[in-house]
Write an enzyme that holds these catalytic residues in place. Sequence first.
Site, short mmCIF file in Angstrom:
data_model
loop_
_atom_site.label_atom_id
_atom_site.label_comp_id
_atom_site.label_asym_id
_atom_site.label_seq_id
_atom_site.Cartn_x
_atom_site.Cartn_y
_atom_site.Cartn_z
N SER A 139 10.84 0.67 6.85
CA SER A 139 10.55 1.37 5.58
C SER A 139 10.74 2.87 5.78
O SER A 139 10.69 3.36 6.92
CB SER A 139 9.09 1.11 5.18
N TYR A 152 -0.49 1.77 6.77
CA TYR A 152 0.79 1.13 6.46
C TYR A 152 1.92 1.89 7.16
O TYR A 152 2.79 1.28 7.79
CB TYR A 152 1.02 1.09 4.94
P1 NDP Z 1 6.97 -8.70 -1.75
O1 NDP Z 1 5.51 -8.56 -1.92
O2 NDP Z 1 7.79 -8.99 -2.95
O3 NDP Z 1 7.30 -9.77 -0.62
C1 NDP Z 1 6.58 -9.82 0.58
C2 NDP Z 1 6.89 -11.11 1.31
O4 NDP Z 1 6.13 -11.11 2.55
C3 NDP Z 1 6.48 -12.33 0.53
O5 NDP Z 1 7.48 -13.32 0.62
C4 NDP Z 1 5.21 -12.81 1.23
O6 NDP Z 1 5.11 -14.22 1.19
C5 NDP Z 1 5.47 -12.35 2.66
N1 NDP Z 1 4.22 -12.24 3.40
C6 NDP Z 1 3.25 -11.32 3.26
N2 NDP Z 1 2.21 -11.60 4.06
C7 NDP Z 1 2.54 -12.72 4.76
C8 NDP Z 1 1.89 -13.52 5.74
N3 NDP Z 1 0.67 -13.21 6.17
N4 NDP Z 1 2.52 -14.60 6.21
C9 NDP Z 1 3.76 -14.92 5.77
N5 NDP Z 1 4.43 -14.21 4.86
C10 NDP Z 1 3.83 -13.13 4.34
O7 NDP Z 1 7.44 -7.30 -1.11
P2 NDP Z 1 8.86 -6.78 -0.58
O8 NDP Z 1 9.91 -7.79 -0.78
O9 NDP Z 1 9.06 -5.44 -1.14
O10 NDP Z 1 8.51 -6.61 0.97
C11 NDP Z 1 9.31 -7.15 2.01
C12 NDP Z 1 9.30 -6.19 3.18
O11 NDP Z 1 9.91 -4.96 2.78
C13 NDP Z 1 7.91 -5.81 3.69
O12 NDP Z 1 7.94 -5.79 5.09
C14 NDP Z 1 7.71 -4.40 3.14
O13 NDP Z 1 6.83 -3.65 3.93
C15 NDP Z 1 9.12 -3.88 3.20
N6 NDP Z 1 9.43 -2.74 2.35
C16 NDP Z 1 9.21 -2.78 1.00
C17 NDP Z 1 9.51 -1.68 0.22
C18 NDP Z 1 9.24 -1.64 -1.24
O14 NDP Z 1 9.20 -0.53 -1.81
N7 NDP Z 1 9.09 -2.78 -1.92
C19 NDP Z 1 10.12 -0.49 0.80
C20 NDP Z 1 10.28 -0.54 2.22
C21 NDP Z 1 9.97 -1.63 2.95
P3 NDP Z 1 3.76 -15.03 0.84
O15 NDP Z 1 2.89 -14.12 0.03
O16 NDP Z 1 4.24 -16.23 0.09
O17 NDP Z 1 3.21 -15.38 2.18
C1 8X3 Z 2 7.38 0.76 1.02
C2 8X3 Z 2 7.90 2.07 0.58
O1 8X3 Z 2 7.24 4.46 0.12
O2 8X3 Z 2 5.86 2.70 -0.83
O3 8X3 Z 2 7.50 0.62 2.39
O4 8X3 Z 2 5.79 3.20 1.52
S1 8X3 Z 2 6.64 3.17 0.34
#
Ligand code: NDP
Ligand code: 8X3
Length: 250
Positions: A139, A152
């Site tokens: 991220s 985070y």
């Molecule tokens: P979502 O919330 O849409 O998806 C998150 C996914 O992670 C879900 O499929 C969820 O599945 C899974 N997950 C969370 N906790 C667990 C767990 N304990 N066990 C198994 N699976 C888990 O968010 P994003 O798609 O945005 O996030 C995906 C990745 O991208 C993360 O690592 C996030 O930190 C990163 N990211 C996101 C950004 C953003 O702005 N959205 C920016 C930068 C990075 P389920 O709940 O079914 O278990």
């Molecule tokens: C998710 C992006 O900027 O909300 O990793 O931390 S930010």
Amino acid sequence: MMATKTAIITGATSGIGKACAKMLAKNNYNIIITGRRANRLNDLEKEIKNVKVLKLNFDIRDRKETEKQIQNLPKSWKNIDLLINNAGLAAGLSDIQDGDVDKWEQMIDTNIKGLLYISKQIMPIMVANKKGHIVNISSIAGKETYGKGNVYCGTKHAVEAITKGMRIDMLAHGIKVTSIAPGMVNTEFSEVRLGNKKDADKVYEGFTPLYAKDIAETVEFVITRSAHVNINEMLVMPTAQATATNTFKQ
Ligand code: NDP
Ligand code: 8X3
């Protein structure tokens, strides 16, 4: 065409992971999709028609369960070519002195320890095969620290450091390791972080954020380079976002 490669995507029930699963199916990978929400895994499986799909329904924070799920993979699914470490979350947004220790643990257990638990199971497969690619979803929070993002940001800085360590240790085994660091992506991320959709929608008001598909396209670029080329890292931002905290809103 018959799929010849196998990928596993953690957190494929939503957002970036789900978009990556669809992108990989389009690229003819058989896919292992993981997550806690079984109904979402079922829905995704139904959407994908052209390749084989294997659902693994478990919580990545559970070390024993993670080990069991990978060790018990059917033989035909064991030769994993690509691991996308995507499962992760932010829980809450608060000054560190007011932080909720349970939420800290949830983030550390998912974003750092979960990533390690599953990588520990899959790296030896890649080492034995002398090939593979690990893509860690980091991220902008792994590059910068912003107010109220303390733990985070700490977990994503750890992902960056672990990625670098993996790359060094995998070097002798011909395994590619990449980190992709997105800026703001409109997924369920903010709803999970803030606990409700109304506040989550406000995060993306007034500018065009990234969408999950944009990051899947980035992963697609990374995994389709020539065998001798590795993309070490990519920082991918919305055009309207310069840093973690500088967003141009109209
Ligand atoms: P979502 O919330 O849409 O998806 C998150 C996914 O992670 C879900 O499929 C969820 O599945 C899974 N997950 C969370 N906790 C667990 C767990 N304990 N066990 C198994 N699976 C888990 O968010 P994003 O798609 O945005 O996030 C995906 C990745 O991208 C993360 O690592 C996030 O930190 C990163 N990211 C996101 C950004 C953003 O702005 N959205 C920016 C930068 C990075 P389920 O709940 O079914 O278990
Ligand atoms: C998710 C992006 O900027 O909300 O990793 O931390 S930010």
